[in-house]
Structure formats: structure tokens, C-alpha cells
Write an enzyme that holds these catalytic residues in place. Structure first.
Site, PDB file in Angstrom:
ATOM      1  CD  GLU A   1      -3.130   1.186   2.492  1.00 29.58           C
ATOM      2  OE1 GLU A   1      -2.993   0.391   3.353  1.00 29.58           O
ATOM      3  OE2 GLU A   1      -3.609   2.124   2.223  1.00 29.58           O
TER       4      GLU A   1
ATOM      5  CB  ALA B   1       0.766  -2.137  11.859  1.00 31.80           C
ATOM      6  CG  MET B   2       0.260  -3.325   5.075  1.00 31.62           C
ATOM      7  SD  MET B   2      -0.953  -1.813   4.470  1.00 31.62           S
ATOM      8  CE  MET B   2      -1.859  -2.656   3.417  1.00 31.62           C
ATOM      9  CD  GLU B   3      -4.870  -1.903   5.477  1.00 37.48           C
ATOM     10  OE1 GLU B   3      -4.093  -1.602   6.191  1.00 37.48           O
ATOM     11  OE2 GLU B   3      -5.833  -1.269   4.854  1.00 37.48           O
ATOM     12  CG  ASN B   4       0.095  -6.819   4.123  1.00 40.80           C
ATOM     13  OD1 ASN B   4      -0.244  -6.210   3.143  1.00 40.80           O
ATOM     14  ND2 ASN B   4       0.744  -6.711   5.058  1.00 40.80           N
TER      15      ASN B   4
ATOM     16  CG  HIS C   1      -5.999   0.714  12.719  1.00 44.52           C
ATOM     17  ND1 HIS C   1      -6.796   1.859  12.575  1.00 44.52           N
ATOM     18  CD2 HIS C   1      -5.326   0.624  11.425  1.00 44.52           C
ATOM     19  CE1 HIS C   1      -6.717   2.530  11.407  1.00 44.52           C
ATOM     20  NE2 HIS C   1      -5.821   1.563  10.735  1.00 44.52           N
ATOM     21  CD  GLU C   2      -3.125  -1.848  10.765  1.00 47.41           C
ATOM     22  OE1 GLU C   2      -3.592  -1.925   9.587  1.00 47.41           O
ATOM     23  OE2 GLU C   2      -2.385  -0.661  11.054  1.00 47.41           O
TER      24      GLU C   2
ATOM     25  CG  HIS D   1      -7.665  -1.768   8.072  1.00 44.52           C
ATOM     26  ND1 HIS D   1      -8.558  -0.784   7.398  1.00 44.52           N
ATOM     27  CD2 HIS D   1      -6.770  -1.291   8.551  1.00 44.52           C
ATOM     28  CE1 HIS D   1      -7.949   0.290   7.542  1.00 44.52           C
ATOM     29  NE2 HIS D   1      -6.645   0.119   8.010  1.00 44.52           N
TER      30      HIS D   1
ATOM     31  CD  GLU E   1      -6.172   3.356   6.735  1.00 39.65           C
ATOM     32  OE1 GLU E   1      -6.522   3.142   7.782  1.00 39.65           O
ATOM     33  OE2 GLU E   1      -5.419   2.411   5.941  1.00 39.65           O
TER      34      GLU E   1
HETATM   35  N1  BES Z   1      -3.039   0.788   5.681  1.00 47.12           N
HETATM   36  C1  BES Z   1      -2.222   1.591   6.745  1.00 47.12           C
HETATM   37  C2  BES Z   1      -0.790   1.359   6.669  1.00 47.12           C
HETATM   38  C3  BES Z   1      -0.399   2.479   5.465  1.00 47.12           C
HETATM   39  C4  BES Z   1      -0.209   3.776   5.812  1.00 47.12           C
HETATM   40  C5  BES Z   1      -0.033   2.063   4.248  1.00 47.12           C
HETATM   41  C6  BES Z   1       0.224   4.684   5.047  1.00 47.12           C
HETATM   42  C7  BES Z   1       0.499   3.150   3.144  1.00 47.12           C
HETATM   43  C8  BES Z   1       0.619   4.204   3.620  1.00 47.12           C
HETATM   44  C9  BES Z   1      -2.489   1.114   8.067  1.00 47.12           C
HETATM   45  O1  BES Z   1      -3.589   0.525   8.407  1.00 47.12           O
HETATM   46  C10 BES Z   1      -2.613   2.232   9.147  1.00 47.12           C
HETATM   47  O2  BES Z   1      -3.274   2.981   9.035  1.00 47.12           O
HETATM   48  N2  BES Z   1      -1.748   2.383   9.946  1.00 47.12           N
HETATM   49  C11 BES Z   1      -1.387   3.346  11.109  1.00 47.12           C
HETATM   50  C12 BES Z   1      -1.661   2.945  12.277  1.00 47.12           C
HETATM   51  C13 BES Z   1      -3.098   3.069  12.659  1.00 47.12           C
HETATM   52  C14 BES Z   1      -3.323   2.485  14.192  1.00 47.12           C
HETATM   53  C15 BES Z   1      -3.587   4.294  12.400  1.00 47.12           C
HETATM   54  C16 BES Z   1      -0.052   3.959  10.868  1.00 47.12           C
HETATM   55  O3  BES Z   1       1.119   2.808  10.331  1.00 47.12           O
HETATM   56  O4  BES Z   1       0.507   4.535  11.189  1.00 47.12           O
HETATM   57 ZN    ZN Z   2      -5.455   1.675   8.681  1.00 47.02          ZN
END
Ligand code: BES
Ligand code: ZN
Length: 872
Positions: free
Chosen positions: A123, A264-267, A299-300, A303, A322
Site C-alpha cells: 500500500e 502497521a499494515m493490514e494485508n 486497527h489492523e 481492516h 481509514e
Molecule cells: N493501511 C495503513 C498502513 C499504511 C499507511 C499504508 C500509510 C500505506 C501508507 C494502516 O492500516 C494504518 O493506518 N496504520 C497506521 C496505524 C493506525 C493505528 C492508525 C500507521 O501505520 O500509522
Molecule cells: Zn489503517
């Protein structure tokens, strides 16, 4: 690197894809310098004849075969960003072989190698660095992934879905095959391979299915993921209870890696985490770390439904997943801990980051209309304001109405790439309400200002409340329309008695709290049967992401601080009082802090043990950065001085009470990260702030003793943070001791660096420069950079030093980092976002840094976009 003038992508240009990929088989032969990727896709044309244009960057193309026939170079065209085949049949297979070098990938997008672990981040647009593909979220395919690697180096081979095959190969190699039955966009693809330890557990879902849970970490860190595992199980249960959402695969995995661009990332089925937001032990993690781990794990996981099962049609819909998922994780944390305290923390963050963004050159709506680099739009507005918009929807339709709307959303859009419009329509269809005006929250940027004016008529016993809304112009949006605003409020009588809220024309006596809906530029609401001149408590629970303007006297604020039944507004009244007295001191209006406020703090202390985490928040006056938001021209030195003076005045007035409270809260028993224990530590550490207010040797001795007696990281950090204010051998000794104890733990050394970078000492900028040369610092690792340089750029006093040395250090670092990791560099550039709010001298210095960035040869489009937008 930017090769030509960057091109803006616009929402209004959205077109459905010309081709669909229903299935893809990926085959990875892993090797650090030359990984071979074979992608076999089943493709179908969706409409009229059009060339097939696949995205691909930084790839070495080895071969292309269409329906099994190898194409010659004359059959296709390749440039730096695409592979185009002019003529293709209606249905066909395409086999593409590419070669990539994970060990050379410092951008941490696509497939990269860090500390011996192969890891992906796709992502938003990282998949195009793995193979040529339709890298857009509305192309959903079923993935089968085969991974082959050296067995000794990579005993663990992971991808999305369920494991379906595996085995040994000659030459000490082995392979595994994974199949994910749920169609997904390529940004949710993941692969991890390396030598990792694992903790396993399981969860029985609401329909009785058993799900294997596995968390993979570097060997030795296994005990540090027990809290994350526990959080995961609680999150799974909560999503079943609160949203009716059950997990869908047989296995759910989390991997912690040390080099990661975000949290983190929700793969799908294989979440990848920055180890900073996963690993915890009492010796190494603070209470805030524990709370954060719980929130990010949830959070992840959440998703899986809001992001994976229902994804986004295009990146303009980012808040659909998000904003909603942030709202879900906030609600989860509120249920697990103290809801009131959680709300205060969330609002604090929203105001600091999102209000800042909304009031500056990077302001944009929750649903942006155009972007150059999508990575730059993972913003506080899309996330935090997006979550507030959902909270308002819930306020408008109520708890049951909200559940009906989300049930419909999951039923109607499961398996789809949806839009914000689809989401809002579910609320209209289930509630019968017209939300056309409410939709403006998604498209108008800026923070509304709501002026509230009350008039009491003692003869008629009426209270007329006039609410007036306004929204200032933002870049590209000169004229705004009135918004649909839920205003939660109450009226207080003498001694804090809640008065019934009966609106003119109503027969029955009204409730003690209600939500008014403000839809015009100005509206008056008249309450009847109001027995006495009331005290207005408006914007309860922060019911709208707006700034309220209410004329209040010092005693009115003190009364709300003591008696408002809404804990958020009790806190808000205290913050407003503290901010007002500091601003008055800065402008020279008064000679000392407001005695009414200082006295009210005494009341807080008297009742501190009723809710300790809340009291700790009440005892924290607005931060220097929060004060900056309240000044037309920010004066960092004056803010720092005013805050010190206020804290010293409070300390002088209530010294004995602080000491008694501090002593009575000494740690007992074994460590527990639960909210009550954390609240106790927070309150004791808030007392420490006041007991050391003099910053003299006695204070240093107390801070050092606090540090030495600490049995957990929260208390150690509290002691050290106190010492960072002081130039004292005790500070040096404690920092040296801490370093020696934790030298082998990078996440703790990050804290050690961050504390020094946040110090108010005048030599902080030199110390940060020195630390950048420390063996533990590595510009290629985002955590290290954020911990040191990121923390320094948040040190308002020293980053904004009038001599410009702070700006130069951060500017220089960003330019160096841009060549290594453009995404992280562009985020760090946010440090200059507020440049126009300072005096001419500082403005000129910051503008110089931004201009230098913008004209750096070979600057990335990420950094180019933010630097030029900030320059405006
Ligand atoms: N999908 C995002 C990760 C992401 C962020 C991918 C930016 C590409 C670009 C993930 O779900 C996310 O939002 N992560 C947050 C933490 C969350 C608790 C708000 C992060 O990585 O800060
Ligand atoms: Zn997210």
C-alpha cells in the site's frame, strides 16, 4: 526520482478499469540481489478494445508471454512506469517474469530485505515494484503464491491466505504455497520470508470455527508479543459483539519487522507490523506503548472487514477504510479502558495534527479531489477527521441506527471496491434521513468555528442560545457552505445541578443533555422553564471537530472544571483556563497566573484519586505546541517561559498536596499494564512534574531517585524526562546508566535518543547532531530517524530556535533522506508546515529550507509535492 513535471491525479477523472484480473499465480525465487518473480494472470477485457497498460517501476523485465506465446520486444512497449501491449484478445493469460533486488531497496516499498528478513509493503502503490500489474484498488484477484528460498536463511515462508503445499528442494532450498480465496486488490498482497520465532494461540469464532493465531518475531522476542496476542483476541471478540463481524480464514498471522515506513499494515491474513508497535515488556515498554499496541493490533485486525472484505474503489476513497477503521479502533480502546480519558487523548491528537493541517497550506478535505503522490495523503485529515465524521453520523442516527447502517454496509458491499458515497447512502437508506448537507464534511476542508451566545430572560424563564457557524477559506476553496453540525450540550444551575433542556413548543420536560442540529449559518434555540441563569456546557464529548467560541469568565470556567457532568468538558474548561492565563501573561495583560485557576487545580488534587488517569490529564496544562495554535504569531520562547511560570505557581500553591499524593501512589506489587494501574502511574508522574518544578539540584535529586527506584519503563522515562530539563551531573549519570542497560535493545535506545532530542537545554541541536553520528543511528531505518530527528522537530523551543540551526539540521536530514526513503522524508517535511505562523525572521529561515528542498536536483515527487504546496 522525478523524471518530468509531476502530474496530478483527479477524482473527477476516475474511470473503471479496461481489464480485470480474476486470478494471479505468483512465484518468487528469493535471493537478496536477484529475486525472480513470475506472475501468471488470467485477464479479461471489460469493454471496448483498448491497449493493456500495466504499472511497473524499478523492475528488470525478463519475459512476457501471452496465452503461452513468448512476445518479442516489438509486441509491447516499456517505459519507466508502464508496460503496454497494444493488441490483446478478450480473454487471455499473461505470464510476466521480472527480476528485483530486495537488498538494494531502501524505499521500503515493494519487496525489501531488512535484518535478513524479506518483507513486502504494497500500500498504496508498492506492488508495481514487484511485477507489472494493474496496480489500482478496484482490480480484485484471487492470489496463489509460491515462495522458494534457502531453507537455512529463510525457514519461514509466509503469504496471504491458507498454506496449501510445501516441501524440500535440492541444494538446501525449500518452498511453500499459499492460497487466498478472497479476491483482493494488490495493495493487500504480502510476503514474508526469514528466520523468525513464533508464538501461537487460537480463537474460536462466534460460529464455532477455530482460527489459528500466529505472531512471528525475531528469535528471542517471543515473550514480548504476549500482550499483542491478548489484544488481538480481545479485538476479534469485540468486532463480533459490536459489529457482528467474524474472521473468515483458518489462520491469522502478524509479523513484526524492524524496518517499516509506518506503524502497521493490514494485508489479508498476514498483517505486518513495525516492531515498535508490537513488542512490549514491563522493562522496555511504557504504558502509552501498551495502549498503542492494543490500538494498532485492533486497527489492523478491524481492516479485515473495513478495508479488505470491502475495499476502496480508488485512493480518493481512502477515508472509507481509514477513517472508519480509526473510529472502530478508538471505540474499541474506549471500551477496553476509560472512555473519557480516551476521548481526551483522541481530541488532543486531532487538534494538534488535524486542526494544524486544516489551518495551513496542506489543508484538504477528508475526500481529496486531487493528488500528485498518494503516499502524501495518509494524513490526519483522512484518518482523524475521517473518524470524527463517522462519530458524528453515529451521533445523528443513534447507537441502534448506527448498527443498522453498518450491517447494511457489510451486506450490500461485501467483496466490492466501494466509495464514501456508498457508505453514506447506507445511513440514508436505514435511517430515512437526508444527509445531503452532511456530505459537505467529506468535501469541504477547514475547521468550522462555532460561536455560542446565550441570553437568559429571568422574567420569562427562557434561555435563548444562538449558534453561529463559519468556515474560513482553504487552498482552492474560497467560499464555503454551512455544515450540518451536531452540538451536544447541557445547562448547569447553581452548585452544578443539571437543568432540564425543554425546547420552546415541547410539552414534556426535556432531558438533561441533548444534541442540537445546527444547519444554518446562524440559528437560535430557545429553552423554556429555565429556573435560574444557567451555565452553558457546549460541545460535550467534542461532538463536532470544530472550535467553539464561548464568552466565559474565570469563575464560570472554574465551575465547569469542578462540576460539569461531562468529563471531556471538565477537562476542556481546565485547558481553556490554563491557556487563557498563559496567553494573558504572554501579552503582558497580567503579572501572574490566574488565582482562580490555581485554586481550581487544588480541587482537582483533592479529588484526584476518583479517576487517576483523568486527574493526570487535568494536571497537564496545554503543551507548548498546543499553545502555539492559540497565538497569531507564535513566540516559542514566550510560550516556554509562560508554561514554566504557570507550573511553578501551581507547584508553589499546592506543594504539600503534590508531595502527599506522590508518596501515597508509590508502586506496589507486580507490574500490570491495565488502565487503572497505568492511571496511577500517570498521576504520580504528573505530581513529579510539579515537585521538580524548580529545576534546581533538589529537583534533580528527586528525579534521579524516581528513576533509580523505577521498576518499569513508564517510571524510568518519567524520571529521565524530568532530568532532560536540567544541566546536571545527575542527568548525565542517569542517561549513561540507561544507555548501558539497554544498549542491545534498539526500541529502547530510540527512547533514549528521543528524550535527548526533546530536551529544553540550549545545546540540544548540537547533541542531536552528535547522536546522528552514534553507532546506533541509521538513516536507513525509519524508526531511528523518527526517534531522533522527528522528535527534535517536535521540540518547539529548540527546533524553532531563532538562529535557524534547528531548521538547518532538519532540512539537511530531509534532503539526505529523500534519496533513501522519499516517503519518510516527505512526512518529516511536515515539520515546516506551520512556517507562516512565525515571525518574519523564522519565516525567512524556514522558507529557505523549503526552497532549498524544492530546487534540489533529483528531488522525489513525494517531497516536491509537499515542499511546493507548503510554499504555496
Ligand atoms: N493501511 C495503513 C498502513 C499504511 C499507511 C499504508 C500509510 C500505506 C501508507 C494502516 O492500516 C494504518 O493506518 N496504520 C497506521 C496505524 C493506525 C493505528 C492508525 C500507521 O501505520 O500509522
Ligand atoms: Zn489503517
Amino acid at each position: 526520482m522525478r523524471t518530468e513535471e509531476p502530474r496530478a491525479i483527479r477524482l473527477k477523472d476516475y474511470r473503471a478499469p479496461d481489464y480485470k484480473v480474476s486470478k494471479i499465480s505468483l512465484d518468487f525465487v528469493l535471493s537478496p540481489e536477484a529475486t525472480r518473480v513470475t506472475a501468471l494472470m488470467t485477464v479479461a477485457r471489460t469493454g471496448v478494445l483498448a491497449p493493456l497498460v500495466l504499472d511497473g517501476e524499478h523492475l528488470k523485465l525478463v519475459s512476457v508471454a501471452l496465452d503461452g506465446r513468448v512476445l518479442g520486444t516489438e509486441d509491447y512497449a516499456v517505459d519507466a512506469e508502464t508496460l503496454t501491449i497494444d493488441k490483446v484478445p478478450e480473454h487471455f493469460t499473461l505470464e510476466i517474469v521480472t527480476e528485483i533486488a530486495p537488498a538494494k531497496n531502501t524505499s521500503l516499498e515493494g519487496l525489501y530485505l531488512a535484518k535478513g528478513i524479506f518483507c513486502t509493503q504494497c500500500e498504496a502503490e508498492g506492488f508495481r515494484r514487484i511485477t507489472y500489474f494493474l496496480d489500482r484498488p478496484d482490480v480484485l484477484a484471487v492470489y496463489t503464491t509460491r515462495i522458494e528460498a534457502d531453507k537455512a536463511l529463510c525457514p519461514v515462508l509466509l503469504s496471504n491466505g491458507n498454506p496449501i503445499a510445501g516441501g524440500e528442494l535440492p541444494g538446501g532450498r525449500h518452498f511453500a504455497v499459499w492460497h487466498d480465496p478472497f479476491p483482493k486488490p494488490c495493495y493487500l498482497f504480502a510476503l514474508v520470508a526469514g528466520d523468525l520465532g513464533v508464538i501461537t494461540d487460537h480463537f474460536i469464532t462466534m460460529s464455532g470455527r477455530k482460527v489459528d493465531l500466529r505472531i512471528f518475531v525475531e528469535h528471542g522476542n517471543e515473550p514480548k508479543v504476549l500482550y499483542a496476542m491478548d489484544s488481538l483476541k480481545r479485538a476479534m471478540k469485540w468486532d463480533e459483539e459490536k459489529y457482528g463481524r467474524e474472521y473468515d480464514l483458518d489462520i491469522f498471522m502478524i509479523v513484526a519487522v524492524s524496518a517499516f515506513n509506518f506503524g502497521a499494515m493490514e494485508n489479508k491474513g498476514l498483517n505486518i507490523f513495525n516492531d515498535k508497535v508490537l513488542l512490549a515488556s514491563p522493562e522496555t515498554a511504557t504504558d502509552d506503548d501498551y495502549a498503542h499496541i492494543e490500538a494498532v493490533v485492533a486497527h489492523e485486525y478491524f481492516h479485515n472487514w473495513t478495508g479488505d472484505r470491502i475495499t476502496c474503489r480508488d485512493w480518493f476513497q481512502l477515508s472509507l477504510k481509514e477513517g472508519l477503521t480509526v473510529f472502530r479502533d478508538q471505540s474499541f480502546s474506549a471500551d477496553q479502558r476509560s472512555a473519557g480519558v480516551k476521548r481526551i487523548e483522541d481530541v488532543r491528537l486531532l487538534r494538534l495534527r488535524q486542526f494544524q493541517e486544516d489551518g495551513g497550506p496542506l489543508a484538504h478535505p477528508v475526500q481529496p479531489q486531487s493528488y500528485i503522490t498518494i503516499d502524501n495523503f495518509y494524513t490526519a485529515t483522512v484518518y482523524e477527521k475521517g473518524a470524527e465524521v463517522i462519530r458524528m453520523l453515529k451521533t445523528l442516527v443513534g447507537e441502534d441506527g448506527y448498527r443498522k447502517a453498518t450491517d447494511l454496509y457489510f451486506e450490500r458491499h461485501d467483496g466490492q471496491a466501494a466509495t464514501v458515497e456508498d457508505w453514506v447512502r447506507c445511513f440514508e437508506d436505514t435511517s430515512g434521513r437526508d444527509l445531503s448537507q452532511f456530505r459537505l464534511w467529506y468535501v469541504q476542508a477547514g475547521t468550522p468555528v462555532i460561536e455560542a451566545r446565550g441570553a437568559y430572560d429571568p422574567g420569562q424563564k427562557t434561555y435563548a442560545l444562538t449558534l453561529k457557524q463559519s468556515l474560513a477559506p482553504t487552498p482552492g476553496q474560497p467560499v464555503k457552505k454551512p455544515m450540518h453540525i451536531p452540538v451536544r450540550l447541557g445547562l448547569l444551575g447553581k452548585a452544578g445541578r443539571a437543568l432540564p433542556l425543554t425546547l420552546e413548543g415541547e410539552n414534556a420536560q426535556g432531558p438533561e443533555e441533548r444534541v442540537l442540529e445546527l444547519t444554518d449559518a446562524e440559528q437560535t434555540f430557545t429553552f423554556v422553564g429555565v429556573d435560574e441563569a444557567p451555565l452553558l456546557s457546549v460541545g460535550r464529548g467534542f461532538s463536532v471537530p470544530a472550535t467553539f467560541k464561548v464568552t466565559q469568565s474565570g469563575w464560570e470556567r472554574a465551575a465547569l472544571m469542578a462540576h460539569d457532568p461531562d468529563s471531556f468538558n471538565r477537562w476542556e474548561a481546565g485547558q481553556t483556563a490554563a491557556r487563557t492565563t498563559m496567553l494573558d501573561a504572554i501579552s503582558g495583560k497580567v503579572s501572574g497566573p490566574d488565582p482562580l485557576y490555581v485554586e481550581a487545580v487544588g480541587e482537582v488534587l483533592a479529588r484526584a484519586k476518583d479517576d487517576m488517569a483523568f486527574a493526570a490529564n487535568m494536571l497537564t496544562p496545554p503543551l507548548e505546541s498546543e499553545m502555539a495554535m492559540a497565538m497569531t504569531v507564535v513566540d516559542p520562547d514566550a510560550i516556554h517561559a509562560a508554561r514554566l511560570t504557570l507550573i511553578r505557581a501551581i507547584a508553589a500553591a499546592h506543594g504539600e498536596k503534590f508531595a502527599a499524593l506522590y508518596d501515597s501512589l508509590s508502586a506496589t506489587g507486580t507490574f500490570s499494564p491495565d488502565a487503572a494501574s497505568a492511571g496511577r502511574r500517570a498521576l504520580r508522574n504528573a505530581c513529579l512534574r510539579y515537585l521538580t518544578a524548580a529545576d534546581d539540584d533538589k529537583a534533580a535529586a528527586l528525579a534521579a531517585a524516581h528513576y533509580e527506584a523505577a521498576t518499569n519503563m513508564t517510571d524510568m522515562i518519567a524520571g529521565l524526562a524530568t532530568l532532560t530539563r536540567m544541566v546536571s551531573p545527575r542527568a548525565d549519570a542517569a542517561f549513561a546508566h540507561f544507555y548501558n542497560r539497554f544498549a542491545k535493545d534498539p526500541l529502547v535506545i530510540d527512547k533514549w535518543m528521543g528524550l535527548q532530542a526533546g530536551s529544553s537545554r540550549p545545546d540540544t541541536v548540537e547533541r542531536v547532531r552528535t547522536l546522528m553520528g552514534h553507532a546506533a543511528f541509521d538513516i536507513k531505518n525509519p524508526n531511528r530517524v523518527r526517534a531522533l530527528v522527528g522528535a527534535f522537530s517536535g521540540n518547539q523551543l529548540r527546533f524553532h530556535a531563532a538562529d535557524g540551526r534547528g531548521y538547518a539540521l532538519v532540512g539537511e536530514t530531509i534532503r539526505t533522506l529523500d534519496k533513501i526513503n522519499a516517503m519518510v522524508a516527505a512526512r518529516m517535511a511536515g515539520a515546516f508546515e506551520t512556517w507562516r505562523r512565525f515571525d518574519d525572521g523564522r519565516q525567512a529561515l524556514m522558507r529557505h529550507e523549503l526552497e532549498t528542498m524544492a530546487k534540489t536536483p533529483g528531488i522525489s515527487s513525494n517531497l516536491f509535492e509537499v515542499a511546493t504546496k507548503m510554499l504555496g
